[in-house]
Design a protein around this motif. Structure first.
Motif, short mmCIF file in Angstrom:
data_model
loop_
_atom_site.label_atom_id
_atom_site.label_comp_id
_atom_site.label_asym_id
_atom_site.label_seq_id
_atom_site.Cartn_x
_atom_site.Cartn_y
_atom_site.Cartn_z
N TYR A 156 -1.76 5.38 -7.66
CA TYR A 156 -1.47 5.87 -6.42
C TYR A 156 -1.55 7.46 -6.14
CZ TYR A 156 -0.13 1.24 -5.49
OH TYR A 156 -0.03 -0.23 -5.58
N TRP A 157 -2.49 8.00 -5.52
CA TRP A 157 -2.73 9.44 -5.52
C TRP A 157 -2.86 9.89 -4.11
CZ3 TRP A 157 -2.98 12.41 -10.12
CH2 TRP A 157 -3.06 11.58 -11.14
N GLY A 158 -2.41 11.38 -3.99
CA GLY A 158 -2.56 11.97 -2.72
C GLY A 158 -3.93 12.45 -2.75
N GLN A 159 -4.11 13.20 -1.41
CA GLN A 159 -5.38 13.82 -1.28
C GLN A 159 -5.29 15.42 -1.92
OE1 GLN A 159 -3.03 13.92 0.79
NE2 GLN A 159 -2.91 16.04 1.70
N GLY A 160 -4.24 15.96 -2.41
CA GLY A 160 -3.95 17.26 -2.73
C GLY A 160 -3.96 18.32 -1.93
N THR A 161 -3.24 19.29 -2.59
CA THR A 161 -3.04 20.54 -1.50
C THR A 161 -3.46 21.80 -2.66
OG1 THR A 161 -1.41 21.86 -0.27
CG2 THR A 161 -0.63 20.74 -2.40
N GLN A 162 -4.25 22.86 -2.17
CA GLN A 162 -4.60 23.74 -3.01
C GLN A 162 -3.62 24.89 -3.03
OE1 GLN A 162 -7.85 24.41 -4.32
NE2 GLN A 162 -7.05 26.04 -5.31
N VAL A 163 -3.63 25.37 -4.29
CA VAL A 163 -2.58 26.76 -4.66
C VAL A 163 -3.62 27.75 -5.20
CG1 VAL A 163 -0.79 27.61 -6.26
CG2 VAL A 163 -0.68 25.30 -4.94
N GLN A 184 0.88 -1.19 -0.06
CA GLN A 184 0.07 -0.07 0.02
C GLN A 184 1.05 1.32 0.04
OE1 GLN A 184 -3.32 -0.14 -0.27
NE2 GLN A 184 -3.72 2.18 0.00
N VAL A 185 0.51 2.07 -0.95
CA VAL A 185 1.14 3.33 -0.98
C VAL A 185 0.62 4.62 -0.57
CG1 VAL A 185 2.55 4.87 -2.59
CG2 VAL A 185 2.47 2.76 -3.01
N GLN A 186 0.94 5.48 0.32
CA GLN A 186 0.21 6.37 0.87
C GLN A 186 1.18 7.79 0.50
OE1 GLN A 186 -0.74 5.85 5.04
NE2 GLN A 186 -2.72 4.98 4.55
N LEU A 187 0.48 9.08 -0.05
CA LEU A 187 1.02 10.21 -0.43
C LEU A 187 0.18 11.10 0.32
CD1 LEU A 187 1.37 9.22 -4.21
CD2 LEU A 187 2.93 9.06 -2.72
N VAL A 188 1.17 12.01 0.87
CA VAL A 188 0.64 13.11 1.58
C VAL A 188 1.21 14.39 0.92
CG1 VAL A 188 0.08 14.23 3.69
CG2 VAL A 188 -0.08 11.91 3.59
N MET A 217 -5.97 22.63 -7.57
CA MET A 217 -5.63 21.56 -6.45
C MET A 217 -4.56 20.47 -7.04
SD MET A 217 -6.55 20.79 -3.39
CE MET A 217 -8.29 20.71 -3.17
N TYR A 218 -3.35 20.66 -6.37
CA TYR A 218 -2.27 20.07 -6.87
C TYR A 218 -2.11 18.41 -6.22
CZ TYR A 218 -0.63 23.98 -9.44
OH TYR A 218 -0.38 25.00 -10.66
N PHE A 219 -1.92 17.70 -7.01
CA PHE A 219 -2.03 16.13 -6.60
C PHE A 219 -0.65 15.35 -7.06
CE2 PHE A 219 -6.37 15.78 -5.51
CZ PHE A 219 -7.11 16.83 -6.52
N CYS A 220 -0.03 14.75 -6.12
CA CYS A 220 1.03 13.92 -6.47
C CYS A 220 0.60 12.63 -7.03
CB CYS A 220 2.25 13.90 -5.42
SG CYS A 220 1.81 13.15 -3.87
N ALA A 262 5.08 13.47 0.67
CA ALA A 262 5.55 12.61 1.54
C ALA A 262 5.08 11.16 1.22
CB ALA A 262 5.55 12.98 2.85
N ALA A 263 5.97 10.09 0.71
CA ALA A 263 5.42 8.73 0.62
C ALA A 263 5.73 7.66 1.45
CB ALA A 263 6.23 8.51 -0.83
N SER A 264 4.82 7.23 1.85
CA SER A 264 4.64 5.80 2.71
C SER A 264 5.06 4.83 1.95
CB SER A 264 3.72 5.88 3.95
OG SER A 264 3.66 7.14 4.37
N VAL A 265 6.24 4.32 1.60
CA VAL A 265 6.27 3.24 0.82
C VAL A 265 7.58 2.56 0.72
CG1 VAL A 265 6.92 4.54 -1.21
CG2 VAL A 265 6.00 2.42 -1.54
N ILE A 266 7.78 1.36 0.71
CA ILE A 266 8.99 0.81 0.56
C ILE A 266 9.66 0.93 -0.64
CG2 ILE A 266 10.19 -1.47 0.75
CD1 ILE A 266 8.23 -2.53 2.78
N ALA A 267 11.00 1.24 -0.90
CA ALA A 267 11.41 1.30 -2.07
C ALA A 267 11.06 2.36 -2.85
CB ALA A 267 11.46 -0.06 -3.12
N PHE A 268 10.84 3.54 -2.26
CA PHE A 268 10.55 4.87 -3.16
C PHE A 268 11.04 5.16 -4.51
CE2 PHE A 268 8.60 8.94 -3.51
CZ PHE A 268 9.56 9.58 -3.70
#
Length: 125
Positions: free
Chosen positions: A114-121, A1-5, A93-96, A23-29
Motif C-alpha cells: 500500500y502506497w500514498g500518492q506522494g508529497t514533494q520536498v 482497502q488501505v488508503q494513505l495520504v 517525492m516522498y511516499f509513505c 494519514a491512514a484510512s485502515v482498521i487496525a493501523f
C-alpha cells in the motif's frame, strides 16, 4: 482497502526542517508496519526510514541517520517523518508505505503493498 495520504511537503532552504505526515484510512493501523520512501526523476525509489507496528523499533537509511526521525501515533492512524538539517540531495517525492505482514523494518519497495500518492520536498542551496 488501505488508503494513505501524505502531507507536509514544501520548499525549504538548506538546513531547514519539514515534518511529513501520512494519514491512514485502515482498521487496525497498529498492526501495520510503515515506512517512508523517496524518489527523484530517473532514479529508483529508495527507502528512507521504517517503523514497527508498535512504534518501538525504527531503522534509517545511512544518508538520513541523525537528521530524520520516523514516528507514529496509532491513536490517530498517522505516520510522521521529522526532517531536520535538510540538504539539496534530500529533494525528492516522498511516499509513505504500509503492509500488514511482518516486515522486519524492511526498506525494500517490494515489501509494501500500500502506497500514498506522494508529497514533494524541495531543498534549495
Amino acid at each position: 482497502q488501505v488508503q494513505l495520504v501524505e502531507s507536509g511537503g514544501g520548499s525549504v532552504q538548506t538546513g531547514g526542517s519539514l515534518r511529513l505526515s501520512c494519514a491512514a484510512s485502515v482498521i487496525a493501523f497498529r498492526d501495520y508496519c510503515m515506512a517512508w520512501f523517496r524518489q527523484t526523476p530517473g532514479k529508483e525509489r529508495e527507502g528512507v526510514a521504517a517503523i514497527s507496528p508498535g512504534g518501538h523499533s525504527t531503522s534509517y537509511a545511512d544518508s538520513v541517520k541523525g537528521r530524520f526521525t520516523i514516528s507514529r501515533d496509532n491513536a490517530k492512524n498517522t505516520l510522521y517523518l521529522q526532517m531536520n538539517s535538510l540538504k539539496p540531495e534530500d529533494t525528492a517525492m516522498y511516499f509513505c508505505a504500509a503492509d500488514a505482514i511482518p516486515c522486519g523494518l524492511s526498506m525494500r519497495v517490494n515489501t509494501y503493498h500500500y502506497w500514498g500518492q506522494g508529497t514533494q520536498v524541495t531543498v534549495s542551496s
